[in-house]
Design a protein around this motif. Structure first.
Motif, short mmCIF file in Angstrom:
data_model
loop_
_atom_site.label_atom_id
_atom_site.label_comp_id
_atom_site.label_asym_id
_atom_site.label_seq_id
_atom_site.Cartn_x
_atom_site.Cartn_y
_atom_site.Cartn_z
N VAL A 60 -5.27 48.18 -21.56
CA VAL A 60 -5.51 47.13 -22.55
C VAL A 60 -5.44 47.76 -23.93
O VAL A 60 -6.09 48.78 -24.19
CB VAL A 60 -6.88 46.46 -22.34
CG1 VAL A 60 -7.09 45.35 -23.37
CG2 VAL A 60 -6.99 45.91 -20.93
N GLU A 61 -4.66 47.13 -24.79
CA GLU A 61 -4.48 47.65 -26.15
C GLU A 61 -5.01 46.64 -27.16
O GLU A 61 -4.66 45.47 -27.12
CB GLU A 61 -2.98 47.89 -26.39
CG GLU A 61 -2.61 48.34 -27.78
CD GLU A 61 -1.11 48.41 -27.98
OE1 GLU A 61 -0.68 48.62 -29.13
OE2 GLU A 61 -0.35 48.22 -26.99
N LYS A 62 -5.85 47.11 -28.06
CA LYS A 62 -6.40 46.24 -29.09
C LYS A 62 -5.51 46.27 -30.32
O LYS A 62 -5.09 47.34 -30.78
CB LYS A 62 -7.82 46.65 -29.47
CG LYS A 62 -8.50 45.70 -30.45
CD LYS A 62 -9.96 46.04 -30.64
CE LYS A 62 -10.64 45.14 -31.65
NZ LYS A 62 -10.53 43.71 -31.30
N THR A 63 -5.20 45.09 -30.87
CA THR A 63 -4.39 44.98 -32.08
C THR A 63 -5.16 44.19 -33.13
O THR A 63 -6.27 43.72 -32.88
CB THR A 63 -3.06 44.27 -31.78
OG1 THR A 63 -3.32 42.88 -31.47
CG2 THR A 63 -2.34 44.91 -30.61
N GLU A 64 -4.55 44.02 -34.30
CA GLU A 64 -5.21 43.27 -35.37
C GLU A 64 -5.37 41.79 -35.01
O GLU A 64 -6.26 41.12 -35.53
CB GLU A 64 -4.41 43.40 -36.67
CG GLU A 64 -4.44 44.80 -37.26
CD GLU A 64 -3.67 44.88 -38.57
OE1 GLU A 64 -3.11 43.83 -38.97
OE2 GLU A 64 -3.67 45.94 -39.20
N THR A 65 -4.51 41.28 -34.14
CA THR A 65 -4.54 39.86 -33.82
C THR A 65 -5.13 39.56 -32.45
O THR A 65 -5.24 38.40 -32.08
CB THR A 65 -3.12 39.27 -33.88
OG1 THR A 65 -2.27 40.00 -32.98
CG2 THR A 65 -2.57 39.36 -35.29
N GLY A 66 -5.48 40.57 -31.69
CA GLY A 66 -6.03 40.31 -30.36
C GLY A 66 -5.83 41.48 -29.43
O GLY A 66 -6.09 42.64 -29.79
N LEU A 67 -5.36 41.20 -28.22
CA LEU A 67 -5.19 42.22 -27.20
C LEU A 67 -3.81 42.13 -26.58
O LEU A 67 -3.23 41.05 -26.45
CB LEU A 67 -6.24 42.04 -26.09
CG LEU A 67 -7.72 42.09 -26.49
CD1 LEU A 67 -8.59 41.75 -25.29
CD2 LEU A 67 -8.08 43.46 -27.04
N ILE A 68 -3.28 43.27 -26.19
CA ILE A 68 -2.08 43.33 -25.37
C ILE A 68 -2.47 43.92 -24.03
O ILE A 68 -2.91 45.07 -23.95
CB ILE A 68 -0.97 44.18 -26.03
CG1 ILE A 68 -0.59 43.61 -27.40
CG2 ILE A 68 0.26 44.23 -25.12
CD1 ILE A 68 0.44 44.46 -28.13
N SER A 69 -2.33 43.13 -22.99
CA SER A 69 -2.65 43.60 -21.64
C SER A 69 -1.36 44.10 -20.99
O SER A 69 -0.41 43.33 -20.80
CB SER A 69 -3.26 42.47 -20.81
OG SER A 69 -4.50 42.07 -21.34
N HIS A 70 -1.32 45.38 -20.68
CA HIS A 70 -0.16 45.98 -20.02
C HIS A 70 -0.40 45.92 -18.52
O HIS A 70 -1.45 46.36 -18.02
CB HIS A 70 0.01 47.43 -20.48
CG HIS A 70 0.28 47.57 -21.94
ND1 HIS A 70 1.55 47.58 -22.48
CD2 HIS A 70 -0.57 47.69 -23.00
CE1 HIS A 70 1.49 47.71 -23.79
NE2 HIS A 70 0.20 47.79 -24.14
N LEU A 71 0.56 45.39 -17.78
CA LEU A 71 0.44 45.22 -16.34
C LEU A 71 1.19 46.31 -15.60
O LEU A 71 2.13 46.91 -16.14
CB LEU A 71 0.96 43.85 -15.92
CG LEU A 71 0.44 42.65 -16.74
CD1 LEU A 71 1.00 41.35 -16.19
CD2 LEU A 71 -1.08 42.62 -16.79
N VAL A 72 0.82 46.57 -14.36
CA VAL A 72 1.44 47.66 -13.60
C VAL A 72 2.90 47.36 -13.28
O VAL A 72 3.66 48.28 -12.96
CB VAL A 72 0.66 47.96 -12.31
CG1 VAL A 72 -0.74 48.46 -12.62
CG2 VAL A 72 0.60 46.75 -11.39
N ASN A 73 3.31 46.09 -13.34
CA ASN A 73 4.71 45.76 -13.08
C ASN A 73 5.58 45.88 -14.33
O ASN A 73 6.76 45.53 -14.31
CB ASN A 73 4.83 44.35 -12.50
CG ASN A 73 4.42 43.26 -13.47
OD1 ASN A 73 3.98 43.54 -14.60
ND2 ASN A 73 4.55 42.01 -13.06
N GLY A 74 4.99 46.35 -15.43
CA GLY A 74 5.75 46.53 -16.66
C GLY A 74 5.65 45.40 -17.65
O GLY A 74 6.05 45.54 -18.80
N GLN A 75 5.13 44.25 -17.24
CA GLN A 75 4.98 43.12 -18.14
C GLN A 75 3.84 43.36 -19.12
O GLN A 75 2.93 44.17 -18.87
CB GLN A 75 4.69 41.83 -17.36
CG GLN A 75 5.86 41.27 -16.57
CD GLN A 75 5.46 39.99 -15.88
OE1 GLN A 75 5.04 39.99 -14.72
NE2 GLN A 75 5.58 38.87 -16.58
#
Length: 460
Positions: free
Chosen positions: A240-255
């Protein structure tokens, strides 16, 4: 066991949730001197951060759909309607406070001593409180419940919330990713969508609600997608990556999934760490669940456990019944083991799900040949609004004796209907007895006594 007069209390309960409160009050009614320790708030998961506040949010989430999609078909229009999260949140909080106060008052009225402190077991008959005091008791009951599981190995997972925090948000996020496919994940997906949140559901399996009947799973899964909830399957969180606008959830399938918030609903663990179980020899499962026998007694004869901390069947009414059986056994002179078989339950999806007994797959595995009766239809309520929500009703019948061994419903009022049907299934009524019962018309429930034709799978 030493005479009870040698102890401060006959019973010391750790945890003032549904199971602990019922056990404490009933034991006191049998004449026991009882104390209960609670480190957080009286009422436990169900009252404070579970069933009750969640159901209130579900009620709230249904109004928008009712006004926009259902009411116009009946001649009603609503202009200028708007939703205010702080009002709902605060009103729910006030109701939780009221109920917690009632629980506390009922304990006091039952002459149970309430200790607002954390308790740790230090011996078969002794408990140390976070205040520094040590208390002794003839019998100790662990009723600490469970807690949301957090996959600590996932980088950035500290940015996620759980069902504990969702009720206290300052503002609803515009978008959310819900990780999980069980009843908690499904319920929050529907309710948050109903409150205007853009919802994505992430599930490692192929279809939500593992363990439920396959027809129920497919039906609910279809309703999730029909309501505009994006469902991503066969993958899990990688980071899980925190950004200025929210979160980016990185999935194990690459999405990747970009949302303002991430909610974890990937299971619950028994809340048994730090209770002193190891030091006194209370045996636990690998997941922390306290091992008990049919009478809720642990490996230490003077120590018992009920509710979610035992991980038998994690439902509030079950914890209450286990607490009642404990009190009757230990202080009422009537040994009583709760029967965990054939318990009706509900998932407050939208529409809700009600189920009791065996799924079709489990019934075939256990008994062999079974007959299936099922139907799907659009309830009368949705015909004039031209709403496409459909109802599923299914009966699983054992061929050998015609007994109904499973009932599964998805649709309006399913949770209410299954409570009554649960009586019939629990006590072994046959399909012929269902059929001999006159229908109540017009209702959706009448289908339960009018399904005459056995379901035959289509030829592929």
């Amino acid at each position: 066991m030493t005479d009870a007069t040698a102890y401060d209390f006959d019973l010391f309960v750790i945890g003032a949730g549904s199971g602990g409160v019922r056990a404490a009050r009933m034991s006191a009614a049998y004449g026991a001197k009882v104390a209960v320790a609670e480190e957080y708030r009286i009422g436990g998961t169900c009252v404070i951060r579970g069933c009750v506040p969640k159901k209130l949010l579900i009620y709230a989430s249904e109004f928008g759909h009712e006004m926009a999609d259902i009411a116009p078909g009946y001649g009603w229009t609503f202009e200028g309607a708007r939703f205010d999260w702080p009002t709902l949140r605060d009103n729910v909080g006030a109701e939780v406070d009221r109920l917690s106060g009632i629980y506390a008052r009922n304990l006091r009225n039952s002459c149970v001593s309430i200790i607002q402190a954390r308790a740790e077991i230090t011996g078969p008959h002794s408990v140390k409180l976070s205040t520094g005091e040590t208390v002794t008791a003839k019998v100790i009951l662990i009723a600490t419940g469970g807690k949301p599981y957090v996959p600590s190995e996932v980088p950035g997972i500290e940015h996620a919330i759980t069902s504990n925090e969702i009720f206290l948000l300052d503002a609803l996020p515009k978008s959310i990713l819900i990780a999980g496919g069980g009843y908690i994940a499904v319920e929050f997906a529907f309710l948050l969508k109903g409150l205007g949140v853009d919802v994505t559901l992430l599930y490692r399996g192929d279809t939500v609600l593992r363990g439920f009947d396959d027809d129920v799973r497919l039906h609910v899964h279809g309703e999730l997608k029909r309501k505009g909830i994006r469902v991503v399957t066969h993958t899990v969180l990688a980071s899980v990556e925190k950004t200025e606008t929210g979160l980016i959830s990185h999935l194990v399938n690459g999405q990747t999934v970009k949302t303002e918030a991430l909610m974890l609903a990937v299971g619950r663990d028994p809340y048994s760490d730090g209770l002193g179980c190891e030091s006194v020899g209370v045996a636990r499962e690998t997941n922390g669940a306290i091992k008990v026998d049919a009478f809720s007694q642990t490996s230490v004869p003077s120590i018992y456990a009920v509710g979610d901390v035992t991980n038998r069947m994690n439902l509030t009414p079950v914890a209450i019944r286990e607490g009642a059986c404990f009190a009757a056994t230990v202080f009422g002179g009537t040994p009583m083991a709760f029967d965990h078989d054939t318990i009706a339950t509900a998932v407050f999806s939208q529409p809700p799900t009600g189920t009791v007994g065996l799924s079709e797959a489990d019934a075939r595995a256990k008994y062999g040949p079974v007959d299936i009766y099922k139907t799907t239809f659009r309830p009368m309520r949705y015909v004039m609004p031209n709403e496409e929500t459909r109802m599923l009703m299914k009966l699983v019948v054992r061929q050998s004796d015609d007994v109904v061994i499973g009932c599964h419903i998805v649709g309006p009022d399913a949770a209410e209907i299954i409570q009554a049907v649960g009586i019939a299934v629990k006590h072994g009524l046959t399909k012929a007895q269902f059929d001999a019962t006159c229908a109540v018309h017009p209702t959706v429930a009448e289908e339960l006594v009018t399904m005459k034709d056995k379901w035959v799978p289509p030829i592929l």
